[in-house]
Scaffold this motif. Structure first.
Motif, PDB file in Angstrom:
ATOM      1  N   GLN A 171       1.252  -1.201  -0.559  1.00 18.35           N
ATOM      2  CA  GLN A 171      -0.196   0.256   0.326  1.00 18.35           C
ATOM      3  C   GLN A 171       0.539   0.976  -0.320  1.00 18.35           C
ATOM      4  O   GLN A 171       1.744   1.754   0.586  1.00 18.35           O
ATOM      5  CB  GLN A 171      -0.692   0.166   0.835  1.00 18.35           C
ATOM      6  N   GLY A 172       0.670   1.830  -0.681  1.00 16.94           N
ATOM      7  CA  GLY A 172       0.918   3.400  -0.993  1.00 16.94           C
ATOM      8  C   GLY A 172       0.574   4.444  -1.116  1.00 16.94           C
ATOM      9  O   GLY A 172      -0.898   4.418  -0.526  1.00 16.94           O
ATOM     10  N   SER A 173       0.454   5.533  -1.823  1.00 16.72           N
ATOM     11  CA  SER A 173       0.211   6.707  -1.535  1.00 16.72           C
ATOM     12  C   SER A 173      -0.625   6.386  -3.052  1.00 16.72           C
ATOM     13  O   SER A 173      -0.515   6.308  -3.993  1.00 16.72           O
ATOM     14  CB  SER A 173       0.645   7.981  -1.447  1.00 16.72           C
TER      15      SER A 173
ATOM     16  N   THR B  55       1.322   4.917  -9.056  1.00 19.35           N
ATOM     17  CA  THR B  55       0.864   3.097  -8.380  1.00 19.35           C
ATOM     18  C   THR B  55      -0.622   2.647  -9.072  1.00 19.35           C
ATOM     19  O   THR B  55      -1.098   3.240  -9.865  1.00 19.35           O
ATOM     20  CB  THR B  55      -0.047   3.566  -6.984  1.00 19.35           C
ATOM     21  N   GLN B  56      -0.763   1.407  -8.468  1.00 18.42           N
ATOM     22  CA  GLN B  56      -1.873   1.141  -9.377  1.00 18.42           C
ATOM     23  C   GLN B  56      -3.155   1.359  -8.368  1.00 18.42           C
ATOM     24  O   GLN B  56      -3.275   0.801  -7.232  1.00 18.42           O
ATOM     25  CB  GLN B  56      -1.966  -0.577  -9.679  1.00 18.42           C
TER      26      GLN B  56
ATOM     27  N   LYS C 193       7.869  -0.756  -3.185  1.00 17.47           N
ATOM     28  CA  LYS C 193       8.827  -0.167  -1.554  1.00 17.47           C
ATOM     29  C   LYS C 193      10.110  -0.633  -1.805  1.00 17.47           C
ATOM     30  O   LYS C 193      10.700  -1.120  -1.871  1.00 17.47           O
ATOM     31  CB  LYS C 193       8.178  -0.481  -0.083  1.00 17.47           C
ATOM     32  N   MET C 194      11.262   0.619  -1.709  1.00 15.08           N
ATOM     33  CA  MET C 194      12.600   0.219  -1.750  1.00 15.08           C
ATOM     34  C   MET C 194      13.425   0.451  -0.612  1.00 15.08           C
ATOM     35  O   MET C 194      13.209   2.079  -0.434  1.00 15.08           O
ATOM     36  CB  MET C 194      13.238   0.969  -3.029  1.00 15.08           C
ATOM     37  N   GLY C 195      13.550  -0.013  -0.055  1.00 12.97           N
ATOM     38  CA  GLY C 195      15.083   0.176   1.390  1.00 12.97           C
ATOM     39  C   GLY C 195      16.615  -0.166   1.139  1.00 12.97           C
ATOM     40  O   GLY C 195      16.614  -0.752   0.582  1.00 12.97           O
TER      41      GLY C 195
END
Length: 462
Positions: A402-404, A410-411, A417-419
């Motif tokens: 889940q993102g913004s 995004t879809q 996510k990348m760290g």
């Protein structure tokens, strides 16, 4: 040096800015459609801007009030390096507000023949915005069951003389609205425009349901906030506010709103949204209308600072070695997080990355660095990545998370996510990751060693 005194009204803050050369006054009659926003953007981060009689209309617009972390700290009576801790304390120890019979916010009252654009100078901001927007209004709502209040900045499109389209996200305002709608009633609200920096910042606090952000505003300045009751409903609003628009978010009604230029510097889409109907407008004599230009520094910083406070507290509960966090402006104050870690064991930085992603769903890319890196300087973070990170060893990727929803890559808000673990190995040889430095560089007093306006030829000849 002692901390500055906090300010408790928009006009006090304008006095402070003007006295220090940080307030520009535009010529009268600057256009309401794009022109005022264009001027404000050109001065963003350098100066706040005041627009007298914009578009030849009565009233005044102001923009750029808190376009710097240092300005925000000053307005709250603290230092920039203490800003996050100051905000955390205010959230943990709010001050109950103090109700007054009346206040400057109710000096002038409009209760009949409401026409928002006739009464207030509402601008159109970005190129494809669907019309005039109230972009810096505090939407204050009241739980119809408990009376607890909530404060948020929601985007508000003026769609008729007494009608406002509102983007209500699935958070606290929506919780109150659903209760009112289930009972067949509209949700009593007030849209407050032109408040002090503490009220602006407090409105963005990430706190549990039932916590009134106006009490956090009081704690930020060290004194209870004076409030008054609205004339047509039970909502309490800051007594020193410039403008209050009283009304109700209607049950079972949705109308088209948008597009609108949002913080990622793209447009939020057009769709059917909630609708607020206006019952009254009150304001000060000669009111000042605050305008936040979508995607500008005010917009980014007001979102970033409260999130940093929440994320830092979340991480420190599990990782005491985390010393600081920073949401970069290059990541629109939401998507890119830098974490400063005093690492105690290998693998810890990767756990911190996982904790950061769990702390707020908006975070898309995170970088963990050592304590010798200034996380408020993007060049320093880039240096740490370039010299301490290897993609096959230090990269964390999480797919389908889940993102913004405002991130267009995004879809419908679902993305990756990348760290990056950009910390040095604990068992590295002593000199391998030791940074170069010149002894005494930081202590040099340049004014004592540099001769101003010296002629180099005279210096060479002796």
């Amino acid at each position: 040096m002692s901390d500055p005194a906090p300010v408790r009204s928009l006009r006090d803050w304008l006095d402070r800015l003007a006295a220090s050369g940080r307030l520009s006054v535009a010529r009268p009659r600057i256009g309401l459609r794009h022109e005022a926003a264009a001027v404000a953007n050109r001065l963003d981060g350098r100066s706040a801007t005041l627009f007298p009689r914009p578009g030849g209309r009565p009233g005044t617009i102001v923009s750029g009030l808190v376009s710097s972390r240092a300005w925000m700290a000053e307005a709250l009576g603290t230092r920039e390096d203490r800003l996050i801790a100051h905000f955390q304390r205010a959230c943990a120890e709010p001050l109950p507000w103090r109700e007054r019979e009346t206040g400057p916010a109710q000096q002038v009252v409009h209760r009949s023949d409401i026409d928002i654009l006739r009464i207030l100078p509402v601008p159109t901001l970005n190129e494809h915005d669907s019309g005039p927007y109230i972009s810096a209004g505090l939407m204050i709502s009241r739980d119809p069951e408990t009376g607890a209040q909530n404060v948020a900045i929601l985007r508000c499109q003026v769609s008729g003389p007494d009608r406002i389209g509102v983007l209500v996200l699935p958070r606290h305002t929506d919780n109150f609205y659903r209760k009112a709608e289930a009972a067949g009633r509209g949700l009593e609200v007030a849209l407050v425009v032109g408040v002090d920096p503490a009220c602006l910042l407090a409105s963005q606090a990430i706190v549990p349901l039932g916590h009134d952000e106006l009490e956090i505003a009081g704690a930020l300045t060290g004194a209870p906030l004076d409030v008054v009751k609205c004339l047509t409903n039970n909502v309490r609003v800051p007594a020193e506010a410039e403008i209050v628009i009283e009304g109700r978010i209607l049950p079972e009604v949705r109308e088209l709103e948008g597009p609108f230029g949002e913080f990622p510097q793209y447009y939020g889409e057009r769709a059917k949204r909630h609708v607020m109907t206006v019952d009254a407008i009150t304001h000060r004599e000669s009111p000042i209308f605050h305008m936040i230009v979508g995607g500008g520094l005010e917009h980014l910083l007001l979102g970033a600072i409260p999130r940093e406070a929440t994320i830092l507290a979340s991480l420190q509960r599990s990782f005491p070695g985390v010393e600081d966090v920073h949401l970069s402006l290059g990541g629109v104050g939401r998507y890119h997080l830098y974490v400063k870690l005093r690492k105690s064991q290998e693998g810890e930085a990767k756990n911190v990355l996982l904790g950061a992603f769990a702390a707020h769903y908006d975070i898309k890319h995170a970088v963990v660095v050592d304590t010798d890196v200034d996380i408020h300087d993007p060049q320093e973070v880039e240096w740490a990545v370039s010299t301490r990170f290897q993609a096959d060893r230090d990269l964390v990727v999480i797919a389908g998370s889940q993102g913004s929803k405002l991130d267009p890559s995004t879809q419908d808000g679902v993305g990756a996510k990348m760290g990056l673990d950009a910390t040095a190995p604990l068992d590295a040889p002593p000199m391998k990751f030791t940074r170069i430095r010149v002894p005494g560089e930081a202590e040099v007093d340049l004014a004592a060693v540099i001769v101003p306006e010296a002629d180099w030829r005279d210096a060479v000849s002796g």
